[in-house]
Motif scaffolding. Structure first.
Motif, mmCIF file in Angstrom:
data_model
loop_
_atom_site.group_PDB
_atom_site.id
_atom_site.type_symbol
_atom_site.label_atom_id
_atom_site.label_comp_id
_atom_site.label_asym_id
_atom_site.label_seq_id
_atom_site.Cartn_x
_atom_site.Cartn_y
_atom_site.Cartn_z
ATOM 1 N N SER A 55 0.830 -1.207 0.000
ATOM 2 C CA SER A 55 0.000 0.000 0.000
ATOM 3 C C SER A 55 0.865 1.257 0.000
ATOM 4 O O SER A 55 0.548 2.246 -0.666
ATOM 5 N N TYR A 134 1.025 -9.094 -4.475
ATOM 6 C CA TYR A 134 0.112 -7.955 -4.429
ATOM 7 C C TYR A 134 0.433 -6.956 -5.546
ATOM 8 O O TYR A 134 -0.457 -6.514 -6.284
ATOM 9 N N ARG A 138 -1.980 -5.716 -8.645
ATOM 10 C CA ARG A 138 -2.558 -4.372 -8.528
ATOM 11 C C ARG A 138 -2.016 -3.411 -9.577
ATOM 12 O O ARG A 138 -2.709 -2.465 -9.972
ATOM 13 N N ASN A 175 -14.553 -1.755 -3.623
ATOM 14 C CA ASN A 175 -13.249 -2.298 -3.251
ATOM 15 C C ASN A 175 -13.338 -3.071 -1.946
ATOM 16 O O ASN A 175 -12.856 -4.207 -1.837
ATOM 17 N N ASN A 179 -12.836 -7.095 -1.685
ATOM 18 C CA ASN A 179 -11.718 -7.580 -0.876
ATOM 19 C C ASN A 179 -12.182 -8.573 0.168
ATOM 20 O O ASN A 179 -11.568 -9.628 0.373
ATOM 21 N N ALA A 194 -5.640 -7.459 -3.885
ATOM 22 C CA ALA A 194 -5.153 -6.798 -5.099
ATOM 23 C C ALA A 194 -6.203 -6.830 -6.210
ATOM 24 O O ALA A 194 -6.471 -5.804 -6.855
ATOM 25 N N TRP A 195 -6.821 -8.006 -6.428
ATOM 26 C CA TRP A 195 -7.837 -8.110 -7.473
ATOM 27 C C TRP A 195 -9.064 -7.270 -7.141
ATOM 28 O O TRP A 195 -9.683 -6.672 -8.035
ATOM 29 N N THR A 197 -9.073 -4.456 -5.605
ATOM 30 C CA THR A 197 -8.718 -3.072 -5.921
ATOM 31 C C THR A 197 -8.726 -2.825 -7.421
ATOM 32 O O THR A 197 -9.258 -1.808 -7.894
ATOM 33 N N VAL A 198 -8.154 -3.751 -8.189
ATOM 34 C CA VAL A 198 -8.108 -3.590 -9.649
ATOM 35 C C VAL A 198 -9.513 -3.546 -10.233
ATOM 36 O O VAL A 198 -9.836 -2.674 -11.063
#
Length: 441
Positions: A55, A134, A138, A175, A179, A194-195, A197-198
């Motif tokens: 992050s 991660y 991302r 998100n 998550n 990560a996925w 967020t993407v």
């Protein structure tokens, strides 16, 4: 000479921008808390550390491109004030193209970026493996994330803060939901965060493009020669460059604060980290009125209407100062309780209370810096904003070097106070000069 287009600035118009954007800013740290809590449920320190380090890497990386939001807001607001629909559309397209190109470049350069980042962090092998997983996922969302910056800046420049809030809430809420689903239900671990967020960034970008298309309706077309006109591109790049220098200076100031805290030992580092949350919280609130200053000041410059500009500056300062007083009072009174909530370690609690007054006063000390930042960005006086930031950073470093040998951690917090006050004071000194130059006669 361009015609003057009068408009009225009211308390209501200030709040119509400031309140939604304050809520949007406050939703961002909530996302970090949820990510930490979700991974924390797995009970593995390496995964939690991987999320924390990852992050930080993306925070630094994307802060570099924060100009896509700020610069677009100022340019769009000025086009709105001038009634120039073509320039307004061009501001969106230029920022969007820069964001997409930068995002793709970041993907291409992901290997060296990750290598340099890991080398500077000094994390354990287990944490580095988690960070690599991660990061490799991302990073795919970079074009969407940077496009979202441009779209948000454009809507804010148009004064559509509620639309900006809706997009930010969509991004952060989706998100968080994804998550939690990917990690707790599908057991994807760090890859799940990560996925999530993407996908959240991609969905928000598509939604933002759809909203832009609906807003523009039939006016979405713009001649290529106008879009890529040398004057327009050079102005865009100059403003973005200046804001990037400002962002890097802020990052350096915070990095120096953390590094200097670490040199004083683990307890001082932890106490300062706890108290820094108070500073950041104040910033999230004050940023709402700074955003209002960006839009209204920028619109007034475009409209060539000095009364609206002066009133926008005055009203955002009144609201910002009032809020700063309330925030400082709340932090002074409730600070000990907040510290106890954030840490259970008694030594850290005692140390944080010693320096609480510094953190509690940061909203008051920094309100002028926040508000003038908004004014200078909206008016696109970015060169002065850059220069005054560098002067303030130099004053901060000098204060740190002089004060900490004698005052210890009090000296470090004093340096932060100097940094904030000098930023506000230097911008205040430049304000009348730029005002006279922008509105002559």
């Amino acid at each position: 000479m361009s015609r003057v287009l009068p408009f009225e600035v009211t308390h209501r118009s200030v709040l119509a921008i400031a309140v939604p954007m304050t809520l949007a800013h406050l939703s961002t740290p909530l996302l970090g808390i949820v990510d930490t809590a979700v991974i924390g449920r797995l009970g593995r320190a390496d995964l939690l550390g991987g999320i924390a380090v990852g992050s930080v890497i993306f925070s630094i990386l994307f802060t570099t491109f924060n100009f896509l939001r700020s610069g677009t807001t100022g340019l769009t607001a000025q086009a709105v004030g001038a009634g120039d629909a073509v320039a307004e559309t061009a501001a969106l397209y230029r920022a969007g193209l820069i964001g997409l190109a930068a995002g793709l470049l970041v993907i291409v350069l992901q290997a060296p970026i990750l290598a340099v980042s890991l080398a500077s962090m000094g994390a354990s092998g287990e944490v580095e493996r988690a960070v690599s997983v991660y990061f490799s996922i991302r990073i795919l969302g970079a074009p969407f994330a940077l496009l979202n910056y441009a779209i948000l800046g454009w809507f804010l420049g148009r004064g559509q803060a509620v639309t900006g809030l809706a997009l930010q809430l969509l991004l952060n809420c989706l998100n968080m939901a994804l998550n939690a689903t990917f990690v707790l239900w599908l057991d994807w671990g760090v890859a799940g965060v990560a996925w999530g967020t993407v996908i959240g960034e991609a969905v928000t970008a598509v939604s933002g493009v759809a909203l832009c298309a609906r807003t523009l309706a039939r006016g979405f077309g713009i001649p290529g020669p106008l879009l890529f006109a040398r004057d327009g591109l050079m102005r865009t790049f100059a403003i973005n460059r200046d804001i990037m220098v400002r962002s890097f200076s802020l990052l350096f100031a915070f990095a120096l604060f953390t590094s200097a805290s670490a040199r004083q030992g683990d307890v001082a580092l932890a106490a300062n980290a706890v108290l820094m949350n108070f500073f950041l919280l104040g910033g999230y609130f004050l940023d709402g009125f700074a955003t209002a200053a960006e839009q209204l000041a920028g619109r007034a410059v475009g409209a060539r209407y000095r009364p609206a500009f002066s009133r926008a500056v005055r009203l955002t300062f009144v609201w910002g100062a009032g809020l700063a007083i309330v925030l400082s009072a709340v932090l002074l009174i409730g600070g000990p309780l907040f510290i106890d909530i954030l840490t259970t370690n008694e030594e850290i609690r005692r140390t944080a209370r010693v320096y609480l007054v510094w953190a509690a006063l940061t909203p008051l000390l920094g309100v002028a810096a926040f508000e003038f930042d908004g004014v200078f960005i909206g008016a696109t006086w970015s060169d002065d904003m850059r220069n005054m930031m560098l002067v303030s950073l130099a004053a901060y470093v000098v204060a740190w070097q002089v004060a900490t040998p004698h005052l210890g951690n009090h000296g470090l917090w004093l340096a932060i106070a100097v940094f904030l006050v000098v930023r506000g004071a230097t911008l205040a000194l430049r304000y009348p000069v730029r005002l006279a130059r922008t509105f002559p006669g």
